[in-house]
Write an enzyme that holds these catalytic residues in place. Structure first.
Site, PDB file in Angstrom:
ATOM      1  N   HIS A 238       3.247  -2.687   1.920  1.00 27.24           N
ATOM      2  CA  HIS A 238       2.586  -2.404   0.646  1.00 27.24           C
ATOM      3  C   HIS A 238       3.112  -3.264  -0.519  1.00 27.24           C
ATOM      4  O   HIS A 238       2.398  -4.090  -1.071  1.00 27.24           O
ATOM      5  CB  HIS A 238       2.764  -0.929   0.274  1.00 27.24           C
ATOM      6  CG  HIS A 238       2.296   0.031   1.311  1.00 27.24           C
ATOM      7  ND1 HIS A 238       0.966   0.254   1.612  1.00 27.24           N
ATOM      8  CD2 HIS A 238       2.992   0.844   2.130  1.00 27.24           C
ATOM      9  CE1 HIS A 238       0.865   1.170   2.547  1.00 27.24           C
ATOM     10  NE2 HIS A 238       2.083   1.554   2.897  1.00 27.24           N
TER      11      HIS A 238
HETATM   12  O1  RIB Z   1       2.036   4.195  -0.765  1.00 31.83           O
HETATM   13  C1  RIB Z   1       2.922   3.113  -0.662  1.00 31.83           C
HETATM   14  C2  RIB Z   1       3.876   3.087  -1.805  1.00 31.83           C
HETATM   15  O2  RIB Z   1       4.645   4.272  -1.823  1.00 31.83           O
HETATM   16  C3  RIB Z   1       4.911   1.950  -1.713  1.00 31.83           C
HETATM   17  O3  RIB Z   1       5.275   1.556  -3.011  1.00 31.83           O
HETATM   18  C4  RIB Z   1       6.072   2.593  -1.018  1.00 31.83           C
HETATM   19  O4  RIB Z   1       7.319   1.982  -1.365  1.00 31.83           O
HETATM   20  C5  RIB Z   1       6.017   3.977  -1.601  1.00 31.83           C
HETATM   21  O5  RIB Z   1       6.700   3.945  -2.834  1.00 31.83           O
END
Ligand code: RIB
Ligand code: CA
Length: 308
Positions: A238
């Site tokens: 992500h």
């Molecule tokens: O949904 C993904 C996000 O949530 C990313 O930033 C991961 O690190 C968590 O914080």
């Protein structure tokens, strides 16, 4: 091309750690500072992790601690995903440098006011509590920030509830403040990040780098939760996608949309309601949904090779 001056607000976090390393390995980015927020794990761990990852990269970037809890809702964490340390898989040396003086919220405000409008980019890869507090305390910074690039939300399904992605779910009221601030926003949602999967082949290429950064990132990715529903052996990467937008925007596509945040629903709390099909109201964000994942991962790996 002049360097992009950024403050990176984060909740390390396995993928946050990789995003931090990517930023530090990229000469196009001037990473002024990191600001830590509670999210994946508590603030005492996210700020420690941020300092430790900076030192893993051989950098001295200052880290400011920020908000230890969301604005309104009860805190939620994701240690079941990221491990109790917050960066499962990594073996990090305890940081030698202390936290930078000053609360993260004041640091964001003061940095934006000390630079000309349009000079500073805020990159947010955790819950938006720090940014929201800065925008409430100093609304003028909405007109000074070049853009807010945030990993969060979803056009479609969430990952924490069917409706909500974690960063927004963890502090929906903060997200509502940010999306209604008038600041230019680039939103990197799950619909994009779920295309960027840490497959075993890609992890193998990172491990083959042979440097400490490659070893640590490969160990993190090996410990990454494997989601069968992606039809692959890898989990979605992500947070590095938010940094990748700054480096290689040509790899991504999307459109200007109105985005609203659900702050009350019993089942839909934290939903990002994106006017994707028909733009009926003025847009408040550029929402990205396509990415050249192969090229992104290859370039990420090349950047990690530059680190110790
Ligand atoms: O949904 C993904 C996000 O949530 C990313 O930033 C991961 O690190 C968590 O914080
Ligand atoms: Ca994160």
């Amino acid at each position: 091309m002049s360097k992009r001056k950024i403050i990176l607000d984060c909740d390390p976090g396995q993928d946050d750690a990789i995003a931090i390393l990517l930023a530090l390995a990229s000469s196009e980015i001037d990473l002024l500072s990191l600001t830590a927020v509670a999210g994946n794990v508590g603030l005492e761990r996210t700020e420690w992790n941020a300092r430790a990852v900076v030192e893993l990269a051989g950098a001295t970037t200052p880290v400011h601690a920020g908000c230890p809890r969301p604005l309104v809702r009860a805190p939620v964490h994701a240690a079941h995903i990221h491990g109790e340390t917050g960066i499962a898989g990594a073996t990090l040396t305890p940081p030698r440098r202390p936290l930078a003086a000053g609360h993260a919220v004041d640091h964001i405000r003061d940095t934006l006011r000390a630079h000309a409008p349009g000079e500073i980019t805020l990159v947010a890869i955790g819950p938006l509590t720090n940014l929201a507090c800065a925008l409430v305390q100093a609304p003028d910074i909405a007109g000074r920030v070049r853009e807010i690039v945030l990993m969060g939300g979803a056009i479609g399904l969430g990952n924490t509830t069917p409706a909500a992605e974690f960063n927004i779910y963890a502090d929906p009221h903060a997200a509502a403040v940010v999306f209604n601030s008038g600041a230019p926003i680039v939103m990197v949602p799950l619909d994009l990040t779920h295309q960027v999967l840490a497959t075993s082949e890609r992890i193998g290429a990172v491990r083959a780098l042979g440097n400490e950064a490659g070893r640590q990132v490969a160990a993190i990715l090996d410990a990454y939760p494997k989601h069968t529903h992606f039809g692959s052996d890898g989990g979605p990467l992500h947070d590095p996608c938010a940094v990748a937008w700054l480096l290689w925007p040509e790899l991504m596509g999307g459109k200007e949309c109105r985005v609203d945040i659900e702050t009350e629903g019993a089942h839909s709390l934290g939903r990002t309601l994106v006017e994707w099909r028909r733009q009926k109201r003025p847009a408040n964000a550029r929402v990205l949904d396509t990415v050249d994942a192969d090229t992104l991962f290859r370039r990420l790996t090349e950047r990690l090779a530059r680190l110790p």
